[in-house]
Scaffold this motif. Structure first.
Motif, PDB file in Angstrom:
ATOM      1  N   PHE A   1       0.768  -1.241  -0.121  1.00  0.00           N
ATOM      2  CA  PHE A   1       0.010  -0.080   0.071  1.00  0.00           C
ATOM      3  C   PHE A   1       1.008   1.116   0.053  1.00  0.00           C
ATOM      4  N   THR A   2       0.452   2.205  -0.539  1.00  0.00           N
ATOM      5  CA  THR A   2       0.813   3.528  -0.163  1.00  0.00           C
ATOM      6  C   THR A   2       0.025   4.503   0.384  1.00  0.00           C
ATOM      7  N   GLN A   3       0.543   5.187   1.378  1.00  0.00           N
ATOM      8  CA  GLN A   3      -0.265   6.134   2.198  1.00  0.00           C
ATOM      9  C   GLN A   3       0.732   7.114   2.775  1.00  0.00           C
ATOM     10  N   ASP A   4      -0.154   8.233   3.106  1.00  0.00           N
ATOM     11  CA  ASP A   4       0.640   9.421   3.981  1.00  0.00           C
ATOM     12  C   ASP A   4       1.267   8.894   5.330  1.00  0.00           C
TER      13      ASP A   4
ATOM     14  N   VAL B   1      13.982  -5.113  13.555  1.00  0.00           N
ATOM     15  CA  VAL B   1      12.624  -4.997  13.410  1.00  0.00           C
ATOM     16  C   VAL B   1      12.231  -3.580  13.226  1.00  0.00           C
ATOM     17  N   LYS B   2      11.654  -3.226  11.966  1.00  0.00           N
ATOM     18  CA  LYS B   2      11.347  -1.720  11.744  1.00  0.00           C
ATOM     19  C   LYS B   2       9.794  -1.503  12.213  1.00  0.00           C
ATOM     20  N   VAL B   3       9.706  -0.383  12.783  1.00  0.00           N
ATOM     21  CA  VAL B   3       8.372  -0.016  13.539  1.00  0.00           C
ATOM     22  C   VAL B   3       7.725   0.752  12.806  1.00  0.00           C
ATOM     23  N   LEU B   4       6.146   0.675  12.829  1.00  0.00           N
ATOM     24  CA  LEU B   4       5.428   1.233  11.941  1.00  0.00           C
ATOM     25  C   LEU B   4       3.953   1.394  12.600  1.00  0.00           C
ATOM     26  N   GLY B   5       3.463   2.533  13.108  1.00  0.00           N
ATOM     27  CA  GLY B   5       2.341   2.809  13.674  1.00  0.00           C
ATOM     28  C   GLY B   5       1.214   3.122  12.664  1.00  0.00           C
ATOM     29  N   LEU B   6      -0.099   3.166  13.037  1.00  0.00           N
ATOM     30  CA  LEU B   6      -1.013   3.708  11.980  1.00  0.00           C
ATOM     31  C   LEU B   6      -2.220   4.010  12.883  1.00  0.00           C
TER      32      LEU B   6
ATOM     33  N   PRO C   1       7.798   6.117  12.018  1.00  0.00           N
ATOM     34  CA  PRO C   1       6.797   6.658  11.300  1.00  0.00           C
ATOM     35  C   PRO C   1       5.262   6.397  11.738  1.00  0.00           C
ATOM     36  N   LEU C   2       4.503   7.351  11.592  1.00  0.00           N
ATOM     37  CA  LEU C   2       2.992   6.947  11.821  1.00  0.00           C
ATOM     38  C   LEU C   2       2.217   6.923  10.570  1.00  0.00           C
ATOM     39  N   ILE C   3       1.608   6.115  10.130  1.00  0.00           N
ATOM     40  CA  ILE C   3       0.770   6.095   8.925  1.00  0.00           C
ATOM     41  C   ILE C   3      -0.728   6.964   9.329  1.00  0.00           C
ATOM     42  N   ALA C   4      -0.875   7.996   8.541  1.00  0.00           N
ATOM     43  CA  ALA C   4      -1.897   8.870   8.514  1.00  0.00           C
ATOM     44  C   ALA C   4      -2.756   8.195   7.476  1.00  0.00           C
TER      45      ALA C   4
END
Ligand code: BEZ
Length: 213
Positions: free
Chosen positions: A12-15, A64-69, A95-98
């Motif tokens: 996926f691609t997202q802000d 482990v890379k961390v990504l929030g949403l 990063p936090l996905i918006a």
């Protein structure tokens, strides 16, 4: 429907707080912790993001890379990051996905309509370099997660990835481990020449082998 174990996570691609984020490119060949939370400017989520930011060096150490949403626009994430710094004593260092249009939440099954039509639930995915889900858990909005437990589970996943062992209840890195039932006694002796213990024919333990070996 939410993703299940060994399902492939779709791209996926997202802000995001680091600009447009294309998931597969960002993840590269690394393991990923992807976790969702209901909304910006909510109390439990604020403490969760602080907890993960403080543990970030531990995720880094394990590769482990961390990504929030969450389902808010990026400017609200950025303003919220200031509150996190003020109240949790740590900068938002991942990063936090918006997900303002809930595109990713819908794709990954992070909206549970019986809980809320609009908010993402507290889901965790541990994703391997082949983009498969290796662990998933979902908590209700009112219950903050224990990220030390998620690190513990990652330690188990990384160990059992490369050795024919499983980890018992409440295992911690360095404790004895269980020899897989699929390994014969002869095979166990070949794999673990320093010895192992049979508590029952189906319950055999051994000192934890070195990770990655
Ligand atoms: C929170 O993230 O703080 C929260 C969200 C929904 C219900 C309760 C708490």
């Amino acid at each position: 429907m939410s993703l299940r174990l060994l399902d492939t996570v779709p791209d996926f691609t997202q802000d995001s707080t680091i600009g447009p984020l294309r998931f597969y490119d960002w993840a590269g060949d690394d393991w990923v912790l992807l976790f969702s939370h209901p909304r910006a400017f909510t109390p439990v989520c604020t403490t969760e993001l602080g907890a993960v930011a403080r543990l970030k060096p531990e995720f880094d150490r394990r590769g482990v890379k961390v990504l929030g949403l969450s389902v808010d626009p990026v400017d609200s994430h950025r303003r919220w990051a200031e509150d996190i710094a003020e109240t949790q004593g740590t900068t938002l260092n991942f990063p936090l996905i918006a997900d303002h249009d809930r595109r990713v939440a819908d794709l990954l099954g992070l909206i549970h309509p019986n809980a809320s039509d609009t908010a993402t639930v507290r889901t965790v995915f541990v994703i391997d370099p082949a983009r498969r889900v290796r662990l998933t858990l979902t908590y209700p909005a009112s219950t903050g997660r224990n990220f030390a437990e998620i690190l513990r589970a990652i330690d188990s996943i990384l160990l059992t990835e490369t050795h024919k062992v499983a980890t018992p209840a409440d295992w911690r890195d360095g404790d004895d481990v269980i020899i897989l039932p699929s390994v014969s006694d002869e095979g166990a002796t070949a794999l673990f020449p320093d010895g192992w213990t049979a508590h029952k024919p189906y319950l055999r333990t051994v000192k934890q082998p070195a990770k990655g070996g």
